[in-house]
Design a protein around this motif. Structure first.
Motif, mmCIF file in Angstrom:
data_model
loop_
_atom_site.group_PDB
_atom_site.id
_atom_site.type_symbol
_atom_site.label_atom_id
_atom_site.label_comp_id
_atom_site.label_asym_id
_atom_site.label_seq_id
_atom_site.Cartn_x
_atom_site.Cartn_y
_atom_site.Cartn_z
ATOM 1 N N GLY A 75 -5.305 -11.387 28.496
ATOM 2 C CA GLY A 75 -5.847 -12.006 27.292
ATOM 3 C C GLY A 75 -5.038 -11.511 26.011
ATOM 4 O O GLY A 75 -3.726 -11.271 26.199
ATOM 5 N N GLY A 76 -5.658 -11.656 24.910
ATOM 6 C CA GLY A 76 -4.861 -11.762 23.686
ATOM 7 C C GLY A 76 -4.391 -10.239 23.382
ATOM 8 O O GLY A 76 -3.187 -9.858 22.930
ATOM 9 N N THR A 77 -5.257 -9.362 23.708
ATOM 10 C CA THR A 77 -4.789 -7.823 23.362
ATOM 11 C C THR A 77 -3.566 -7.497 24.318
ATOM 12 O O THR A 77 -2.569 -6.814 24.019
ATOM 13 N N ASP A 80 -0.314 -9.290 22.996
ATOM 14 C CA ASP A 80 -0.057 -8.544 21.629
ATOM 15 C C ASP A 80 0.641 -7.348 22.189
ATOM 16 O O ASP A 80 1.887 -6.936 21.498
ATOM 17 N N HIS A 104 -4.537 -7.866 13.899
ATOM 18 C CA HIS A 104 -5.569 -7.191 14.510
ATOM 19 C C HIS A 104 -5.156 -6.121 15.151
ATOM 20 O O HIS A 104 -4.334 -5.688 15.463
ATOM 21 N N MET A 151 0.523 -12.283 12.116
ATOM 22 C CA MET A 151 -0.386 -13.122 12.763
ATOM 23 C C MET A 151 -0.339 -14.491 12.296
ATOM 24 O O MET A 151 -0.100 -14.660 10.999
ATOM 25 N N ASN A 155 -8.266 -12.939 11.877
ATOM 26 C CA ASN A 155 -9.391 -13.244 12.709
ATOM 27 C C ASN A 155 -10.698 -12.980 11.730
ATOM 28 O O ASN A 155 -11.839 -13.259 12.035
ATOM 29 N N ASP A 180 0.764 -13.442 16.561
ATOM 30 C CA ASP A 180 -0.519 -13.243 17.230
ATOM 31 C C ASP A 180 -1.209 -14.671 16.696
ATOM 32 O O ASP A 180 -1.477 -14.671 15.616
ATOM 33 N N VAL A 182 -3.781 -16.015 18.429
ATOM 34 C CA VAL A 182 -5.032 -15.879 19.189
ATOM 35 C C VAL A 182 -6.253 -16.651 18.365
ATOM 36 O O VAL A 182 -6.820 -17.404 18.858
ATOM 37 N N GLN A 183 -6.183 -16.691 16.892
ATOM 38 C CA GLN A 183 -7.351 -17.206 16.241
ATOM 39 C C GLN A 183 -6.645 -18.632 16.112
ATOM 40 O O GLN A 183 -7.405 -19.621 15.774
ATOM 41 N N SER A 203 -5.129 -16.665 23.288
ATOM 42 C CA SER A 203 -6.253 -16.241 24.255
ATOM 43 C C SER A 203 -7.176 -17.177 24.672
ATOM 44 O O SER A 203 -7.662 -17.869 23.981
ATOM 45 N N HIS A 205 -10.529 -17.417 25.517
ATOM 46 C CA HIS A 205 -11.819 -17.460 25.144
ATOM 47 C C HIS A 205 -12.261 -17.814 23.806
ATOM 48 O O HIS A 205 -13.157 -17.907 23.276
ATOM 49 N N LYS A 206 -10.974 -18.029 22.984
ATOM 50 C CA LYS A 206 -11.268 -18.254 21.389
ATOM 51 C C LYS A 206 -11.013 -19.989 21.577
ATOM 52 O O LYS A 206 -11.437 -20.574 20.294
HETATM 53 N N1 PLP Z 1 -5.607 -11.140 18.058
HETATM 54 C C1 PLP Z 1 -6.512 -11.652 17.271
HETATM 55 C C2 PLP Z 1 -5.952 -12.240 16.069
HETATM 56 C C3 PLP Z 1 -7.893 -11.597 17.704
HETATM 57 O O1 PLP Z 1 -8.873 -12.348 17.040
HETATM 58 C C4 PLP Z 1 -8.475 -11.415 19.087
HETATM 59 C C5 PLP Z 1 -9.744 -11.251 19.466
HETATM 60 O O2 PLP Z 1 -10.318 -11.185 18.775
HETATM 61 C C6 PLP Z 1 -7.378 -10.626 19.626
HETATM 62 C C7 PLP Z 1 -6.032 -10.589 19.384
HETATM 63 C C8 PLP Z 1 -7.688 -10.076 21.022
HETATM 64 O O3 PLP Z 1 -7.933 -10.949 22.019
HETATM 65 P P1 PLP Z 1 -8.734 -11.044 23.330
HETATM 66 O O4 PLP Z 1 -10.136 -10.617 22.945
HETATM 67 O O5 PLP Z 1 -8.441 -11.901 24.417
HETATM 68 O O6 PLP Z 1 -8.029 -9.397 23.940
#
Ligand code: PLP
Length: 402
Positions: A75-77, A80, A104, A151, A155, A180, A182-183, A203, A205-206
């Motif tokens: 995932g995103g976390t 990152d 984030h 980023m 988010n 980042d 992700v959004q 990520s 799921h976004k």
């Molecule tokens: N970075 C941003 C900007 C996010 O909005 C999020 C999730 O809300 C993440 C990272 C983390 O992504 P994940 O939920 O897939 O770990």
């Protein structure tokens, strides 16, 4: 849960697209088709490998990368963390890191970890709209900067950062930049050939894919150290048997997002304008963040005289799911003001009175109108109940004193 619930929290997560589920099912069911380990030599393993590589190609195309530059993560976390810690470890002689004040927690806390082990971290502030100045970012870069991070889009308030200019400033100074995205991925056009970042996190799921799978783009030639050790999957950078069904779902979601991006953006922007116009027509309601440099689906509303969590719960009871602050902050961080809003110069009181409404590809104008009605009801009621709203801010004179 109420039957006619309207989901307006797409920045937190998006519902799985039915077409994505269909693509994933054979890999979840197994049988002749899948359930193989992509590292195995037999036919089920080969089928899993082929599916994984096809998905990698779709994710690569979404951001303008080559498949070799994409590695799957959880995932995103994780993406990152791998970028921040992996880039730092790749140049151990450099002990300085630059991040923005609105990152984030996946980036912010990875940088905080580096600080705890001896790195110096420079945090670049933002303006009242949540935007970073590329010049101020560039000024923070030094010869001993191991990496910088910005980023693509925020988010919380949806601010879209000048990533291209920031990336060029980093490139000119030879500093690896992590972005980042992700959004932003699946919501804004994205092409890594125009943004010279070293790494970029996305990520699934976004963008209507499954939760628990993400990707890290690593530009060809950029060196990263792994943070997970094991069997050497994903080019040695992310050991562990790949989540094949998850990656297939992510790939399909990325393929659909690339094909439908324009149409989704057009629809979402229309809904957003309706929300902003309707909500800010109420006295004491303002849009946080830049009016134009923002994600096409994000309305971050500051509602004077109302506490955000109360408003979110009230709206939830009326059948509307919206966010208070960011999804990650809601449960884990306790009752703390959003660092993003504080960095934008808001005070705690203002920061506690903001909700995030983020529309998605399936929302309709009728749902938005229903939301606006519920919003008006909830805000009016909560303000009636508030002992502070509408009262003068000056201290009340105590009798006998002047
Ligand atoms: N970075 C941003 C900007 C996010 O909005 C999020 C999730 O809300 C993440 C990272 C983390 O992504 P994940 O939920 O897939 O770990």
């Amino acid at each position: 849960m109420q039957e006619s619930r309207v989901y307006l929290d797409h920045a937190a997560t998006t519902p799985l697209d039915g077409r994505v589920l269909e693509a994933m099912l054979p890999h979840l069911r197994g049988g002749a088709f899948g359930a193989g380990n992509p590292s195995s030599l037999h036919a089920p393993g080969v089928a899993a490998r082929e599916a994984l590589e096809e998905a990698r190609g779709f994710v690569a195309r979404l951001v303008g990368a080559t498949p070799e530059e994409i590695l799957f993560t959880s995932g995103g976390t994780e993406s990152d963390n791998l970028a921040v810690l992996g880039l730092a470890a790749a140049s151990p002689e450099k002990k300085h890191v630059v991040v923005t004040a609105v990152e984030h927690p996946a980036v912010r806390n990875a940088a905080a970890h580096l600080r705890s082990v001896g790195y110096e971290v420079t945090t670049v502030g933002v303006d009242a709209d949540g935007l970073v100045s590329p010049d101020r970012f560039a000024e923070a870069l030094r010869p001993d900067t191991a990496l910088a991070a910005v980023m693509w889009a925020n988010n919380e308030v949806g601010a879209v950062q000048p990533v291209e200019e920031v990336a060029r400033a980093c490139e000119e100074r030879g500093v690896p930049l992590h972005v980042d995205a992700v959004q932003a991925a699946g919501r804004l056009p994205m092409d890594v050939s125009r943004v010279p970042a070293s790494t970029l996190a996305i990520s699934s799921h976004k963008l209507y894919g499954p939760q628990g799978v993400g990707a890290l783009y690593v530009r060809a030639g950029v060196h990263l150290e792994p943070v997970v050790f094991g069997g050497g999957q994903e080019g040695g950078l992310r050991s562990g048997t790949e989540n094949v069904a998850g990656a297939v779902g992510f790939g399909e979601a990325a393929r659909l997002a690339a094909g439908e991006l324009e149409e989704r953006t057009r629809r979402e922007r229309g809904l957003l304008e309706r929300i902003v116009a309707g909500a800010t027509a109420l006295p004491g309601v303002r849009l946080n963040g830049h009016p134009e440099k923002r994600l096409p689906n994000n309305a971050h509303l500051r509602v004077e005289g109302v506490e955000a969590e109360g408003l979110v719960l009230f709206l939830d009871a009326l059948g509307y799911a919206v966010g208070s602050g960011s999804a990650c902050a809601s449960h884990s961080a306790g009752h703390k003001a959003s660092p993003v809003l504080l960095a934008m110069g808001q005070n705690e009181r203002e920061a506690f009175s903001a909700i995030r409404v983020t529309v998605g590809k399936s929302n309709t104008p009728e749902e938005v109108d229903g939301f606006l009605e519920a919003f008006c009801t909830a805000v009016t009621k909560l303000r009636e109940l508030s002992p502070l709203y509408g009262k003068p801010a000056s201290p009340v004179a105590i009798s006998g004193q002047q």
